[in-house]
Each structure stands twice: as structure tokens, then as C-alpha cells.
Design a protein around this motif. Structure first.
Motif, PDB file in Angstrom:
ATOM      1  N   ASN A  44      29.594  37.548  46.288  1.00 46.69           N
ATOM      2  CA  ASN A  44      30.596  38.009  45.313  1.00 46.69           C
ATOM      3  C   ASN A  44      29.925  38.634  44.085  1.00 46.69           C
ATOM      4  O   ASN A  44      30.366  38.447  42.954  1.00 46.69           O
ATOM      5  N   THR A  71      32.654  33.057  38.843  1.00 52.23           N
ATOM      6  CA  THR A  71      33.786  32.364  39.481  1.00 52.23           C
ATOM      7  C   THR A  71      33.349  31.461  40.634  1.00 52.23           C
ATOM      8  O   THR A  71      34.205  30.947  41.359  1.00 52.23           O
ATOM      9  N   ARG A 107      40.093  39.526  34.863  1.00 55.93           N
ATOM     10  CA  ARG A 107      41.325  39.054  35.505  1.00 55.93           C
ATOM     11  C   ARG A 107      42.183  40.250  35.890  1.00 55.93           C
ATOM     12  O   ARG A 107      42.391  41.162  35.080  1.00 55.93           O
ATOM     13  N   ILE A 108      42.654  40.261  37.124  1.00 59.28           N
ATOM     14  CA  ILE A 108      43.516  41.348  37.586  1.00 59.28           C
ATOM     15  C   ILE A 108      44.899  41.170  36.976  1.00 59.28           C
ATOM     16  O   ILE A 108      45.566  40.153  37.199  1.00 59.28           O
ATOM     17  N   ASP A 141      33.257  41.778  41.952  1.00 59.41           N
ATOM     18  CA  ASP A 141      32.956  40.838  43.045  1.00 59.41           C
ATOM     19  C   ASP A 141      31.952  41.431  44.034  1.00 59.41           C
ATOM     20  O   ASP A 141      32.085  41.279  45.247  1.00 59.41           O
ATOM     21  N   LEU A 169      38.406  42.315  48.437  1.00 57.93           N
ATOM     22  CA  LEU A 169      39.308  42.874  47.418  1.00 57.93           C
ATOM     23  C   LEU A 169      40.729  43.047  47.939  1.00 57.93           C
ATOM     24  O   LEU A 169      41.679  43.060  47.169  1.00 57.93           O
ATOM     25  N   ASP A 171      42.390  40.920  49.397  1.00 60.19           N
ATOM     26  CA  ASP A 171      43.101  39.655  49.257  1.00 60.19           C
ATOM     27  C   ASP A 171      43.417  39.307  47.806  1.00 60.19           C
ATOM     28  O   ASP A 171      44.068  38.292  47.541  1.00 60.19           O
ATOM     29  N   LYS A 172      42.965  40.132  46.873  1.00 54.22           N
ATOM     30  CA  LYS A 172      43.181  39.819  45.467  1.00 54.22           C
ATOM     31  C   LYS A 172      44.640  40.028  45.068  1.00 54.22           C
ATOM     32  O   LYS A 172      45.319  40.917  45.568  1.00 54.22           O
ATOM     33  N   ARG A 173      45.101  39.182  44.167  1.00 48.51           N
ATOM     34  CA  ARG A 173      46.467  39.240  43.674  1.00 48.51           C
ATOM     35  C   ARG A 173      46.455  39.305  42.148  1.00 48.51           C
ATOM     36  O   ARG A 173      45.420  39.092  41.518  1.00 48.51           O
ATOM     37  N   SER A 176      44.219  37.014  39.823  1.00 44.32           N
ATOM     38  CA  SER A 176      42.921  36.679  40.420  1.00 44.32           C
ATOM     39  C   SER A 176      41.796  36.986  39.435  1.00 44.32           C
ATOM     40  O   SER A 176      41.826  37.993  38.723  1.00 44.32           O
ATOM     41  N   ARG A 177      40.795  36.119  39.406  1.00 46.46           N
ATOM     42  CA  ARG A 177      39.625  36.316  38.559  1.00 46.46           C
ATOM     43  C   ARG A 177      38.490  36.911  39.393  1.00 46.46           C
ATOM     44  O   ARG A 177      38.316  36.546  40.555  1.00 46.46           O
ATOM     45  N   VAL A 178      37.754  37.834  38.787  1.00 48.71           N
ATOM     46  CA  VAL A 178      36.700  38.546  39.516  1.00 48.71           C
ATOM     47  C   VAL A 178      35.433  38.618  38.670  1.00 48.71           C
ATOM     48  O   VAL A 178      35.483  38.662  37.438  1.00 48.71           O
TER      49      VAL A 178
END
Length: 221
Positions: A44, A71, A107-108, A141, A169, A171-173, A176-178
Motif C-alpha cells: 500500500n 494506515t 481521506r476520500i 496507496d 483503489l 474498493d475505496k469508498r 476511506s483513508r489512503v
């Protein structure tokens, strides 16, 4: 050194706490083809050292400093992770210069569709945003991406279908933190322009030595 081109998606097989640190066992395939003890693998986007391995797993230790800045402490068995081996001399340089040393966690805050692309807006701390420029490079990530645009607190990146398919990526919502790593060149340039003078005495951070007086004194103006 890495390039931000993810080679495969691995899976966290187990996690063992060792005081404030962690030992991660990760199930993988491609990155194990030529692995040796002491090799670096980006997990990541974080450069970690292989301390043991078998035909289908490798083990890395995560020290408290890495836990604080990334993370990795949020991982659990079964979670998927982006994996990349260190760059080989003479190999193709498909991404950009990536050290595997995370600058901060973002954060997204929103996800939008633009035709086939998935556009992520990522909020980041001010000490990260100072190095984020439009059309510049950033690692999210462990994935080398091009910055679409920037405001004072966030930036946008566009995820093409292929990148979505071969990284986590997809699966990110929202929320989500990256892990974020800025282009290292910008950090070096800033340090050179603001942190040093010719006699080797460092000036206070933020005090710019590149002035008209400086250029005139040294024959450039």
C-alpha cells in the motif's frame, strides 16, 4: 526505490502484535518470484523489508513510527493490499520516482464517474497539500497517479478502468483513508531554496534565500 506501478494485489493472511509494532504475513504470488531476505516490497505504498518467506507468503515487520504515519494499523486478516517490488536497474520506468516513505494519510471525500473513469477527491493535511500540484504526480496507496486539480484542502485523481482492476483503489469508498506520498523532487527543491546558504550555514525553515539581493551578490543579476 519504486515507480508506483502495482504488480499484484496481495492478501493479509495474519497479523501478530509485538508490543507497539506488528508482524504482517501477506499472501502473494508474483512478488515472490525472485524474493530474497532483506528485499524491499511496497505494501500500500509503504516500503517494508522481507524478514521471512515461503512459496506463497512473505512476512514484514511494521515499527511504531510506520504505524503512526500510515494506515497499516487499520489492516485485518483478509484485507487486500497493493504490492510492488523495488525497481530493478534497467527496468521500465512506467510511473514516477517513489521512495515508499509516506508523507501523510488522506481521506476520500467524494467519488464521481466521468465516462469510464472513477474520479476521487482526496482531502489531505496542509503539510501534504503544499507539494501537490495540478498535473503533477502523487502516490495513493502505492499507485502512481496524475493530479487533475487542486484546491486548498484537497485534490482530484482519475482512476482508469485498468488501474481499478489491478489495484485496491476500485474498493475505496467515501471516507476511506489512503496513504499519500508526494513527488520527492518538489521536497528537495523546496529544501534547497529555503534551507541552505553557500557557506553551509542553514537558515531557518521558510526563510527564502533566493532573493534579488542574493542573486546580485553572487553575480546572477
Amino acid at each position: 526505490m519504486f515507480t508506483g506501478i502495482v504488480e499484484e494485489i496481495g492478501e493479509v493472511a495474519s497479523i501478530r502484535a509485538t508490543g507497539r509494532a506488528l508482524s504482517l504475513t501477506i499472501r502473494a504470488n508474483k512478488v515472490l518470484e525472485d524474493v530474497r531476505l532483506g528485499d524491499s516490497i511496497a505494501v500500500n505504498g509503504i516500503c517494508l523489508t522481507v524478514v521471512s518467506f515461503d512459496r506463497s507468503h512473505f512476512v514484514v515487520d511494521v515499527v511504531p513510527e510506520t504505524m503512526r504515519r500510515t494506515t497499516l494499523h487499520e489492516l485485518a486478516p483478509g484485507h487486500l493490499v497493493n504490492l510492488e517490488r523495488a525497481m530493478a536497474m534497467g527496468g521500465r520506468f512506467g510511473g514516477h520516482i517513489v521512495s515508499g516513505h509516506i508523507d501523510g494519510v488522506g481521506r476520500i471525500v467524494s467519488i464521481a464517474r466521468e465516462d469510464t473513469a472513477r474520479v476521487l477527491r482526496i482531502a489531505a493535511p496542509s503539510f501534504v497539500m503544499r507539494y501537490v500540484v495540478p498535473k503533477g504526480s502523487i502516490t495513493v496507496d502505492g499507485v502512481s497517479l496524475t493530479v487533475m486539480d487542486v484546491d486548498s484542502e484537497s485534490f482530484r485523481v482519475s482512476i482508469i478502468p485498468h488501474t481499478g482492476q489491478v489495484t485496491i483503489l476500485k474498493d475505496k469508498r467515501e471516507g476511506s483513508r489512503v496513504n499519500l506520498e508526494c513527488d520527492i523532487i518538489g521536497k528537495y527543491v523546496e529544501k534547497l531554496l529555503t534551507g541552505y546558504v553557500p557557506d553551509g550555514v542553514r537558515k531557518p525553515t521558510g526563510e527564502n534565500v533566493l532573493t534579488t539581493e542574493f542573486l546580485r551578490e553572487h553575480g546572477f543579476a
